[in-house]
Design a protein around this motif. Structure first.
Motif, PDB file in Angstrom:
ATOM      1  N   VAL A   1       5.106   4.236   2.854  1.00 14.62           N
ATOM      2  CA  VAL A   1       4.648   2.542   1.781  1.00 14.62           C
ATOM      3  C   VAL A   1       4.723   1.292   3.660  1.00 14.62           C
ATOM      4  N   ALA A   2       3.669   0.194   2.501  1.00 13.79           N
ATOM      5  CA  ALA A   2       3.550  -0.264   4.008  1.00 13.79           C
ATOM      6  C   ALA A   2       3.103  -2.352   2.949  1.00 13.79           C
ATOM      7  N   ALA A   3       3.387  -2.962   4.019  1.00 15.07           N
ATOM      8  CA  ALA A   3       3.738  -4.303   3.589  1.00 15.07           C
ATOM      9  C   ALA A   3       3.562  -5.446   4.108  1.00 15.07           C
TER      10      ALA A   3
ATOM     11  N   ALA B   1       0.776  -0.791  -0.273  1.00 18.05           N
ATOM     12  CA  ALA B   1      -0.009  -0.117  -0.203  1.00 18.05           C
ATOM     13  C   ALA B   1       1.368   1.277  -0.128  1.00 18.05           C
ATOM     14  N   PHE B   2      -0.035   1.978  -0.945  1.00 13.86           N
ATOM     15  CA  PHE B   2       1.366   3.296  -0.615  1.00 13.86           C
ATOM     16  C   PHE B   2       0.329   3.922  -0.062  1.00 13.86           C
ATOM     17  N   GLY B   3       1.174   5.706   0.819  1.00 14.79           N
ATOM     18  CA  GLY B   3       0.229   6.437   1.138  1.00 14.79           C
ATOM     19  C   GLY B   3       0.698   7.808   1.363  1.00 14.79           C
ATOM     20  N   ARG B   4      -0.611   8.839   1.290  1.00 20.72           N
ATOM     21  CA  ARG B   4      -0.268   9.979   1.250  1.00 20.72           C
ATOM     22  C   ARG B   4      -0.874  10.729   1.760  1.00 20.72           C
ATOM     23  N   GLN B   5      -0.075  11.343   2.712  1.00 23.99           N
ATOM     24  CA  GLN B   5      -1.374  12.286   3.987  1.00 23.99           C
ATOM     25  C   GLN B   5      -0.580  13.555   4.190  1.00 23.99           C
ATOM     26  N   SER B   6      -1.683  14.729   3.779  1.00 27.24           N
ATOM     27  CA  SER B   6      -0.669  16.239   4.450  1.00 27.24           C
ATOM     28  C   SER B   6      -2.066  16.858   5.810  1.00 27.24           C
ATOM     29  N   HIS B   7      -2.342  16.305   6.254  1.00 29.21           N
ATOM     30  CA  HIS B   7      -2.911  16.470   7.641  1.00 29.21           C
ATOM     31  C   HIS B   7      -2.235  17.101   8.180  1.00 29.21           C
TER      32      HIS B   7
ATOM     33  N   PRO C   1      10.138  -1.754  -2.231  1.00 27.97           N
ATOM     34  CA  PRO C   1      11.187  -2.826  -2.952  1.00 27.97           C
ATOM     35  C   PRO C   1      11.577  -2.961  -1.432  1.00 27.97           C
ATOM     36  N   ALA C   2      12.628  -2.095  -0.925  1.00 34.14           N
ATOM     37  CA  ALA C   2      12.691  -2.329   0.926  1.00 34.14           C
ATOM     38  C   ALA C   2      12.216  -3.094   1.563  1.00 34.14           C
ATOM     39  N   VAL C   3      10.794  -2.484   2.077  1.00 41.98           N
ATOM     40  CA  VAL C   3       9.584  -2.271   2.528  1.00 41.98           C
ATOM     41  C   VAL C   3       9.943  -4.264   2.417  1.00 41.98           C
ATOM     42  N   ARG C   4       8.911  -4.385   1.310  1.00 41.79           N
ATOM     43  CA  ARG C   4       9.076  -5.752   0.500  1.00 41.79           C
ATOM     44  C   ARG C   4       9.321  -6.616   1.288  1.00 41.79           C
ATOM     45  N   ALA C   5      10.491  -6.462   0.611  1.00 44.01           N
ATOM     46  CA  ALA C   5      11.683  -7.654   0.955  1.00 44.01           C
ATOM     47  C   ALA C   5      11.720  -7.782   2.461  1.00 44.01           C
ATOM     48  N   THR C   6      11.339  -6.600   2.920  1.00 49.28           N
ATOM     49  CA  THR C   6      11.583  -6.801   4.765  1.00 49.28           C
ATOM     50  C   THR C   6      10.190  -7.338   5.196  1.00 49.28           C
ATOM     51  N   ALA C   7       9.576  -6.930   4.584  1.00 50.39           N
ATOM     52  CA  ALA C   7       8.319  -8.076   5.233  1.00 50.39           C
ATOM     53  C   ALA C   7       8.465  -9.276   4.705  1.00 50.39           C
TER      54      ALA C   7
ATOM     55  N   GLY D   1       2.723 -18.228   7.646  1.00 55.35           N
ATOM     56  CA  GLY D   1       1.926 -19.463   6.345  1.00 55.35           C
ATOM     57  C   GLY D   1       1.249 -18.597   5.720  1.00 55.35           C
ATOM     58  N   GLN D   2      -0.104 -18.798   5.274  1.00 58.69           N
ATOM     59  CA  GLN D   2      -1.169 -17.722   4.233  1.00 58.69           C
ATOM     60  C   GLN D   2      -1.558 -16.554   4.778  1.00 58.69           C
ATOM     61  N   GLU D   3      -1.432 -16.896   6.447  1.00 56.83           N
ATOM     62  CA  GLU D   3      -2.364 -15.527   7.140  1.00 56.83           C
ATOM     63  C   GLU D   3      -1.539 -14.132   7.155  1.00 56.83           C
ATOM     64  N   VAL D   4      -2.563 -13.576   7.019  1.00 60.64           N
ATOM     65  CA  VAL D   4      -1.472 -11.720   7.112  1.00 60.64           C
ATOM     66  C   VAL D   4      -1.557 -11.495   9.016  1.00 60.64           C
ATOM     67  N   VAL D   5      -0.452 -11.371   9.575  1.00 62.75           N
ATOM     68  CA  VAL D   5      -0.981 -11.399  10.866  1.00 62.75           C
ATOM     69  C   VAL D   5       0.045  -9.751  11.335  1.00 62.75           C
ATOM     70  N   ALA D   6       0.651  -9.070  10.167  1.00 66.18           N
ATOM     71  CA  ALA D   6       1.157  -7.549  10.998  1.00 66.18           C
ATOM     72  C   ALA D   6       1.218  -6.688   9.848  1.00 66.18           C
ATOM     73  N   ALA D   7       1.516  -6.158   9.845  1.00 67.56           N
ATOM     74  CA  ALA D   7       1.606  -4.818   8.735  1.00 67.56           C
ATOM     75  C   ALA D   7       3.258  -4.206   9.049  1.00 67.56           C
ATOM     76  N   LEU D   8       3.796  -4.217   8.182  1.00 73.31           N
ATOM     77  CA  LEU D   8       5.261  -3.321   8.054  1.00 73.31           C
ATOM     78  C   LEU D   8       5.760  -1.949   6.982  1.00 73.31           C
ATOM     79  N   SER D   9       5.719  -1.103   7.694  1.00 69.32           N
ATOM     80  CA  SER D   9       6.071   0.360   7.090  1.00 69.32           C
ATOM     81  C   SER D   9       7.119   0.907   7.397  1.00 69.32           C
ATOM     82  N   VAL D  10       7.229   1.991   6.220  1.00 64.44           N
ATOM     83  CA  VAL D  10       8.083   3.253   6.346  1.00 64.44           C
ATOM     84  C   VAL D  10       7.584   4.260   6.391  1.00 64.44           C
ATOM     85  N   VAL D  11       7.402   5.220   6.622  1.00 69.96           N
ATOM     86  CA  VAL D  11       6.950   6.660   6.881  1.00 69.96           C
ATOM     87  C   VAL D  11       7.903   7.706   6.855  1.00 69.96           C
TER      88      VAL D  11
END
Lengths: 274, 274
Positions: B218-220, B205-211, B248-254, B225-235
């Motif tokens: 970027v989050a991945a 996921a890409f996210g942009r916020q200006s608030h 790519p760095a985030v996705r690779a690390t995830a 196993g099959q189940e998504v248990v967490a999400a990793l991101s760089v802000v």
DNA sequence: ATGAGTGATTCCGATGAATGAAACACAGAG
DNA sequence: CTCTGTGTTTCATTCATCGGAATCACTCAT
């Protein structure tokens, strides 16, 4: 105590149970939580009951209450695990995550430079509690686990915390000291006492231990004002341990954290908050 | 109610209290713990009682029990703070520190490379709970606090967790969505639904916020196993945000964390353990 | 199938721990 | 001095808690 006074004939099935003893519910609930440890992160009801010493039916009732508030979670197979709710409120502990959050960035930098284990611990009664640990992927294994307890009479952080602890705590530790527990070079209680004085004088502790693996460690106190609130250390395999390099780095980082703590304290104390 | 029924002469002082309602002790105890939040880490008894809605005398009794087991600690000025005991048992939560401990070294590396905020979050019901956050000393400020909760309908990690959540959870979030809550580019519930599909397809996921401040993220997903248990991101601040590099760095690390989780699972599942 | 074994769950009468209004003690403010 | 706000103790009342036993659910060996 003897229920012989059921008088003649046990007509009454003697159903009613008597609360074992004046044991508040809270105590029993936390006894349940205490049944978990690093080797038992998921427990069945039977294990839970046995390890906490609570009758099964009571354990079930309590466990359900704990699940209801989120302190426990139930797995698909029926076993219980510690829930996220605890982590949520635990993160509000000033001496835990509160301290951690200001120390973290500095620990990061120290880790960045040394690429060795970086430890942050506080003292709780007569033990040290590991608040944070940074480790590299290829780092040597260490036994210490975040959230785990370790003795004050060994390990760099333990010695630092003990050296600056109230005299009563020190005496207790020295009195209970049994030769062989401490790191290399500390054989007797007298050695320990001397070592503590040395730590206070030099404001840091060196530790060498060869027991599980050959490890060296440097530790320094973190202060909030005058009071020592935590200990920071670097732990590295003895091979290629550059004392001259790690020592100053650890001490400098510890002082940086101390300064930040003091500033935070001043900032929070002055203006009316809330 | 009118207490006129004191009948003739108020001889009986009407002392006895009645338990407000079938409210288990555990619930009340955790209501007390729930009175703490990031803006109120130290509470007096009166505050504690008021914020939890429990009569003062009862709050005092409960608080004492909690201090006794170490869930609370008492400051010199009489105020209460969350104690270390909670941190100790909370560290045994598989979805919390359990997950964290295997993810940490990888997060370290990701942080080492990017020098930006690195976040790890899990889903709890209809919210995300921040398990870990790595930040540099000179990093831009972010609101998210370790142990804190954040909405699923904004923030990169939230969107990832929501995208892979059970349909019921997604529908609930989409139904409750009010325009303006989401990040830039998501105005309506339909936008949100479309975004979630896109997240699933691209596995990130890409996210942009200006608030508050202009931030990009970027989050991945992290899987066991099959189940998504967490999400990793760089802000990171929008200025100089190198999507091409962080993604790519985030996705690779995830993925690396996911692989490690699976290996751990296999290792733990096979041989009989205790 | 049958039975044995294990573990989770429900039942329910007895009882004492939990309850909270009121009284008390103390401190600071007006 | 009174007054408001603390934290604390007391205590009559009663309802939530307790746990042994029965029941249900499920697995596994026979």
């Amino acid at each position: 105590m003897n229920e012989t006074q059921s008088s003649d004939g046990g007509l009454a099935p003697r159903r009613g149970g008597k609360p074992a003893e004046g044991q508040p519910v809270i105590d029993r609930a936390f006894a349940l939580l205490g049944a978990f440890d690093s080797d038992h992160r998921a427990l069945s009801l039977a294990e839970l009951a046995q390890r906490s010493g609570i009758p099964r039916s009571s354990a079930l009732r309590l466990a359900r209450s704990l699940v209801h508030v989120g302190a426990l979670e139930r797995l698909d197979d029926g076993r219980y695990v510690v829930g996220l709710r605890l982590l949520e409120t635990a993160s509000l502990a000033p001496r835990g995550h509160g301290l951690r959050s200001v120390a973290m960035p500095y620990m990061e930098d120290l880790f960045h430079v040394t690429r060795q284990h970086v430890l942050l611990a506080v003292r709780d009664q007569h033990e040290a509690l590991l608040i944070e640990r940074l480790s590299a992927l290829d780092a040597s294994p260490v036994a210490y686990r975040v959230g785990g307890r370790l003795p004050l009479t060994s390990t760099g952080v333990g010695l630092v915390l003990l050296a600056f602890a109230p005299v009563a705590v020190q005496d207790h530790a020295i009195g209970a000291f049994e030769p062989g527990q401490g790191p290399d070079g500390i054989g007797t209680a007298a050695d320990l006492r001397r070592m503590l004085a040395e730590v206070r004088r030099g404001d840091h502790a060196f530790g060498r231990q060869s027991h599980p693996w050959p490890l060296n460690t440097v530790a320094a106190p973190v202060r909030d004002g005058q009071e020592v609130v935590a200990a920071l250390s670097v732990v590295a395999p003895s091979t290629g341990f550059a004392e001259a390099g790690y020592g100053p780095a650890v001490r400098a980082t510890a002082r940086a954290i101390s300064r930040e703590l003091e500033e935070d304290g001043r900032r929070a104390a002055r203006p009316g908050h809330a």
